[in-house]
Scaffold this motif. Structure first.
Motif, PDB file in Angstrom:
ATOM      1  N   ASP A   1      10.108   8.748  -5.549  1.00 53.54           N
ATOM      2  CA  ASP A   1      10.911   7.658  -6.098  1.00 53.54           C
ATOM      3  C   ASP A   1      11.875   7.028  -5.097  1.00 53.54           C
TER       4      ASP A   1
ATOM      5  N   GLN B   1       4.356   5.740  -5.258  1.00 59.65           N
ATOM      6  CA  GLN B   1       4.368   5.784  -6.716  1.00 59.65           C
ATOM      7  C   GLN B   1       3.424   6.885  -7.211  1.00 59.65           C
ATOM      8  N   ASN B   2       2.236   6.953  -6.614  1.00 57.24           N
ATOM      9  CA  ASN B   2       1.254   7.969  -7.019  1.00 57.24           C
ATOM     10  C   ASN B   2       1.736   9.386  -6.775  1.00 57.24           C
ATOM     11  N   TYR B   3       2.539   9.581  -5.712  1.00 53.83           N
ATOM     12  CA  TYR B   3       3.015  10.928  -5.386  1.00 53.83           C
ATOM     13  C   TYR B   3       4.419  11.197  -5.901  1.00 53.83           C
ATOM     14  N   GLY B   4       4.946  10.275  -6.700  1.00 48.25           N
ATOM     15  CA  GLY B   4       6.254  10.487  -7.321  1.00 48.25           C
ATOM     16  C   GLY B   4       7.412  10.481  -6.346  1.00 48.25           C
TER      17      GLY B   4
ATOM     18  N   LYS C   1       0.840  -1.207   0.000  1.00 46.99           N
ATOM     19  CA  LYS C   1       0.000   0.000   0.000  1.00 46.99           C
ATOM     20  C   LYS C   1       0.874   1.256   0.000  1.00 46.99           C
TER      21      LYS C   1
ATOM     22  N   VAL D   1       2.300   1.849  -3.456  1.00 45.79           N
ATOM     23  CA  VAL D   1       1.332   2.464  -4.361  1.00 45.79           C
ATOM     24  C   VAL D   1       1.235   3.968  -4.092  1.00 45.79           C
ATOM     25  N   ASN D   2       1.170   4.333  -2.811  1.00 42.98           N
ATOM     26  CA  ASN D   2       1.094   5.758  -2.461  1.00 42.98           C
ATOM     27  C   ASN D   2       2.339   6.503  -2.907  1.00 42.98           C
TER      28      ASN D   2
END
Length: 143
Positions: free
Chosen positions: A63, A58-61, A52, A55-56
């Motif tokens: 890296d 990744q969604n907020y960049g 989870k 995913v978060n």
């Protein structure tokens, strides 16, 4: 002539038979052992939480944070894979899946062959009677 209900009834019977095979019994035992094992449960919970987070991130960049979490995920997955109880469970999953695939292939193959045979087709070429009977006649010569 059979109805869809007749076929579904037979499918349910086949499903019940399959659920009473050694492969499925092995799967049920392996799954029960997985759920009873505290270490596995904790690692799975950690894994879910980290996924989870990944995913978060990744969604907020994020890296750098994502890379760190992915590394933790990889380590937990490796630890799980090295546990005999987990490899037994995975092996059981594969065996049940192979059984399902084998039955599915057998049904598909039988239906195809029955169609070919009942239409006067050619099983070697896989053509139904309609394809064989409507094929252009290449044996006649026209001069």
């Amino acid at each position: 002539m059979y109805t869809k209900d007749d076929i579904l009834d037979q499918a349910r019977k086949l499903g019940k038979m399959m659920s009473e095979t050694e492969e499925v019994e092995f799967f049920k035992r392996a799954e029960a052992q997985i759920h009873e094992n505290q270490t596995v449960r904790e690692k799975m919970a950690s894994l879910k939480s980290l996924q989870k987070q990944a995913v978060n991130f990744q969604n907020y960049g994020k890296d750098k944070a994502l890379a760190m979490v992915e590394e933790k995920i990889k380590n937990i997955e490796k630890e799980l894979d090295e546990m005999p109880i987990v490899s037994e469970f995975k092996e059981a999953q594969v065996e049940v899946n192979e059984l399902l695939q084998m039955v599915s292939h057998s049904i598909s193959h039988t239906v195809t062959n029955e169609i070919i045979e009942s239409t006067g087709g050619n099983q070697l070429t896989g053509e139904t009677g309609a394809a064989v009977n409507n094929a252009p006649n290449t044996s006649s010569c026209s001069h």
